[in-house]
Write an enzyme that holds these catalytic residues in place. Structure first.
Site, mmCIF file in Angstrom:
data_model
loop_
_atom_site.group_PDB
_atom_site.id
_atom_site.type_symbol
_atom_site.label_atom_id
_atom_site.label_comp_id
_atom_site.label_asym_id
_atom_site.label_seq_id
_atom_site.Cartn_x
_atom_site.Cartn_y
_atom_site.Cartn_z
ATOM 1 C CG HIS A 309 -2.219 0.944 0.831
ATOM 2 N ND1 HIS A 309 -1.930 2.295 1.404
ATOM 3 C CD2 HIS A 309 -3.137 0.640 0.696
ATOM 4 C CE1 HIS A 309 -3.022 2.959 0.987
ATOM 5 N NE2 HIS A 309 -3.663 2.407 0.447
ATOM 6 C CG ASP A 367 -7.784 -2.924 -3.399
ATOM 7 O OD1 ASP A 367 -9.370 -2.710 -3.427
ATOM 8 O OD2 ASP A 367 -7.626 -1.226 -3.290
HETATM 9 N N1 CMC Z 1 4.135 -7.300 -5.418
HETATM 10 C C1 CMC Z 1 5.581 -7.733 -5.265
HETATM 11 N N2 CMC Z 1 6.903 -6.406 -5.368
HETATM 12 C C2 CMC Z 1 6.065 -5.477 -4.442
HETATM 13 C C3 CMC Z 1 4.473 -5.637 -4.176
HETATM 14 C C4 CMC Z 1 3.418 -5.831 -5.070
HETATM 15 N N3 CMC Z 1 2.759 -6.163 -5.268
HETATM 16 N N4 CMC Z 1 4.941 -3.949 -3.937
HETATM 17 C C5 CMC Z 1 5.601 -3.698 -3.831
HETATM 18 N N5 CMC Z 1 6.542 -4.751 -3.962
HETATM 19 C C6 CMC Z 1 7.947 -4.367 -4.212
HETATM 20 C C7 CMC Z 1 8.426 -2.952 -5.217
HETATM 21 O O1 CMC Z 1 9.241 -3.719 -6.423
HETATM 22 C C8 CMC Z 1 9.466 -2.367 -4.146
HETATM 23 O O2 CMC Z 1 10.806 -3.039 -4.267
HETATM 24 P P1 CMC Z 1 12.092 -2.718 -3.948
HETATM 25 O O3 CMC Z 1 12.397 -1.861 -3.087
HETATM 26 O O4 CMC Z 1 13.162 -3.798 -4.400
HETATM 27 O O5 CMC Z 1 12.024 -1.212 -5.532
HETATM 28 C C9 CMC Z 1 8.584 -2.067 -2.882
HETATM 29 O O6 CMC Z 1 8.163 -3.271 -2.613
HETATM 30 C C10 CMC Z 1 8.828 -1.167 -2.581
HETATM 31 O O7 CMC Z 1 7.592 -0.559 -3.689
HETATM 32 P P2 CMC Z 1 7.110 0.538 -4.292
HETATM 33 O O8 CMC Z 1 6.042 1.038 -5.816
HETATM 34 O O9 CMC Z 1 8.041 2.042 -3.532
HETATM 35 O O10 CMC Z 1 5.517 1.137 -3.350
HETATM 36 P P3 CMC Z 1 4.265 1.877 -3.465
HETATM 37 O O11 CMC Z 1 4.385 2.367 -1.778
HETATM 38 O O12 CMC Z 1 4.516 2.840 -4.585
HETATM 39 O O13 CMC Z 1 3.329 1.267 -4.060
HETATM 40 C C11 CMC Z 1 1.412 0.103 -3.597
HETATM 41 C C12 CMC Z 1 2.462 1.081 -3.243
HETATM 42 C C13 CMC Z 1 0.318 -0.403 -3.550
HETATM 43 C C14 CMC Z 1 1.378 0.559 -5.687
HETATM 44 C C15 CMC Z 1 1.812 -1.544 -4.640
HETATM 45 O O14 CMC Z 1 2.251 -2.206 -3.513
HETATM 46 C C16 CMC Z 1 1.760 -2.205 -6.000
HETATM 47 O O15 CMC Z 1 1.838 -2.249 -7.026
HETATM 48 N N6 CMC Z 1 0.304 -2.988 -5.056
HETATM 49 C C17 CMC Z 1 0.227 -3.834 -6.145
HETATM 50 C C18 CMC Z 1 -1.132 -3.240 -6.252
HETATM 51 C C19 CMC Z 1 -2.228 -2.814 -4.937
HETATM 52 O O16 CMC Z 1 -3.032 -4.117 -4.534
HETATM 53 N N7 CMC Z 1 -3.190 -1.817 -4.994
HETATM 54 C C20 CMC Z 1 -4.309 -1.309 -4.734
HETATM 55 C C21 CMC Z 1 -3.707 -0.882 -3.077
HETATM 56 S S1 CMC Z 1 -5.067 -0.435 -2.183
HETATM 57 C C22 CMC Z 1 -5.420 0.907 -2.980
HETATM 58 C C23 CMC Z 1 -6.801 1.536 -1.299
HETATM 59 O O17 CMC Z 1 -6.520 1.957 -0.543
HETATM 60 O O18 CMC Z 1 -7.321 2.171 -2.612
#
Ligand code: CMC
Length: 443
Positions: A309, A367
């Site tokens: 998240h 989700d």
């Molecule tokens: N699967 C695998 N690796 C992941 C995932 C995942 N779902 N999420 C984050 N990571 C890894 C990412 O590759 C990164 O690794 P590194 O440090 O080696 O570069 C690390 O964890 C940090 O990730 P980030 O992209 O910097 O984190 P973020 O805060 O930008 O992303 C997110 C948050 C929700 C976009 C992401 O976790 C994601 O894409 N999740 C899957 C999609 C999802 O479930 N979205 C719904 C979120 S809840 C929405 C709401 O509240 O309404």
């Protein structure tokens, strides 16, 4: 106590500028930069509003580091366990939980405005049968503004605001269920006022004139909790959209239609849909490890949908609650034996015990469970964001109402302009175009 201020130095000329620091009741302090342009002649650059507090609000508080979500000071876990969706709506709108008398009155108002004007029903037939139900929702919610026009309702008055609040909350499940029925080609099912909000919603979604749908307790509970857990989430994209539209004094039904449009996007309301899509791609328990490997590979764009998240960095408090109701639902209707749900529970178990996911604090988010619940209730993926919109309507309209009751000014951001400077107009015969026009007749 001396006033807290922030001093900014302009290194170009050594000028110092002082700004007041405001303290909220919880969360980070804010630097009051409302006079920034006046004092410095510069704008503040913050695309995506990552560092911008766009307003002051008393409704919802999030502490992403600690995994806290409060509505009017109450923890979401406690609200979900001890109250129902009506109470949470009342709380968001009024600031306190209702007593028995006010709860009864509130329920009475909502249940007696559930029907749509018969003329609105005819709007549905104007949509293509295969329309995405969110496209239908944007249109129908917006169309309500023609039934509640400003010439009849003064939305700046207390009475007018409550008309908007009550009609939207009462009618949004009816509109959503009709969008679903339309997509199936089934007759619309009218609301039943003796049922609770969630039970009535399930009735309108799944009953037919040939047979009444009797939802199980686990189904009603799971939907009610899902609605509570999605009711509000501070100044997110769709809520900010509703408020920006509302800041101009636009009709509140049209403002909420703008919120529905904003929610539609895959980066906002569409994530639960992608959970089911991902499970369909993984297809079988045997493939989980292969996909976990892909998710961990930085050169592979694949991610585990429904994990991690942007704001909640220790855990998503909503997910913990929904997990329980999701598991109850799967148990009660014996859905644990349906391959997709078996796969989901196995994936959850494996990822929760995997070093990579533990180290990076990637746990299932709200989700993950809402996608599974909605699928287990029998809804197609295209309806998932619609259900989210039903739940979030109370957040949108509460935040709209709060905004209209505060010292509201039209939202008018500025920009860092990087386009052409003033240039001379060239007559058409003297112009040499550098670009081929992309559009042709068939596009
Ligand atoms: N699967 C695998 N690796 C992941 C995932 C995942 N779902 N999420 C984050 N990571 C890894 C990412 O590759 C990164 O690794 P590194 O440090 O080696 O570069 C690390 O964890 C940090 O990730 P980030 O992209 O910097 O984190 P973020 O805060 O930008 O992303 C997110 C948050 C929700 C976009 C992401 O976790 C994601 O894409 N999740 C899957 C999609 C999802 O479930 N979205 C719904 C979120 S809840 C929405 C709401 O509240 O309404």
């Amino acid at each position: 106590m001396s006033k807290k201020t922030l001093t900014i130095t302009d290194n170009r000329n050594g000028n110092l500028y002082e700004f007041d620091i405001k303290k909220g009741s919880c969360g980070p302090d804010v630097a009051d930069l409302t006079s920034f342009y006046e004092k410095t002649g510069m704008f503040v650059y913050d695309p995506g509003f990552k560092s911008t507090a766009s307003c002051s609000s008393e409704i919802t508080f999030i502490d992403g580091e600690k995994g806290v979500l409060l509505h009017r000071g109450y923890e979401i876990e406690e609200l979900a366990e001890k109250s129902d969706y009506y109470e949470v709506c009342y709380l968001l709108l009024n600031g306190d939980l209702p007593d028995n008398k006010n709860k009864e009155k509130f329920i009475n108002i909502l249940t007696h405005h559930t029907m749509l004007h018969e003329q609105i029903q005819r709007f549905y037939s104007g949509f293509r049968r295969d329309s995405h139900p969110m496209a239908v929702m944007v249109g129908i919610v917006g169309a309500l503004s023609s039934f509640y026009p400003e010439k009849t309702y003064d939305f700046s008055s207390e009475k007018g605001k409550w008309v908007a609040v009550s009609r939207l909350l009462a009618k949004i499940p009816t509109m959503a269920a009709m969008a679903y029925k339309y997509s199936l080609g089934q007759p619309f099912i009218y609301p039943k006022n003796n049922l609770s909000y969630s039970e009535n919603f399930l009735h309108m979604l799944f009953s037919t004139p040939c047979g009444e749908y009797k939802p199980s307790k686990a189904s009603i509970d799971a939907l009610d909790k899902l609605l509570i857990l999605h009711a509000d989430h501070e100044q997110n994209a769709s809520t900010s959209t509703v408020k920006i539209a509302g800041s101009s004094g636009a009709n509140p039904f049209a403002c909420v239609a703008a919120g529905v449009a904003s929610l539609w996007g895959p980066a906002h309301g569409g994530a639960n849909e992608s959970v089911i899509r991902m499970l369909n791609i993984i297809e079988h328990e045997q493939h989980i490890n292969k996909f976990l490997k892909k998710a961990k590979d930085p050169s592979d764009p694949f991610r585990l949908m429904g994990f991690g998240h942007r704001v909640y960095k220790s855990h998503d408090p909503r997910a913990n609650v929904l997990r329980k109701y999701c598991h109850n639902l799967l148990k009660e209707v014996d859905n644990f034996n349906v391959p997709l749900f078996k796969l989901a529970t196995k994936l959850e178990e494996i990822a929760l015990n995997d070093d990579y996911f533990i180290k990076k604090q990637l746990y299932p988010n709200v989700d993950f469970y809402s996608g599974i619940i909605l699928k287990a209730l029998g809804l197609p993926e295209s309806m998932f964001t619609v259900i989210f919109a039903v739940a979030r309507t109370v957040g949108w309209i509460s935040q709209w109402k709060e905004m209209t009751e505060s010292d509201n000014r039209i939202s008018r951001p500025r920009q860092l302009y990087n386009g052409k400077k003033t240039r001379k107009f060239v007559k058409i015969n003297d112009r040499k175009s550098k670009h081929e026009l992309f559009l042709d007749y068939n596009q």
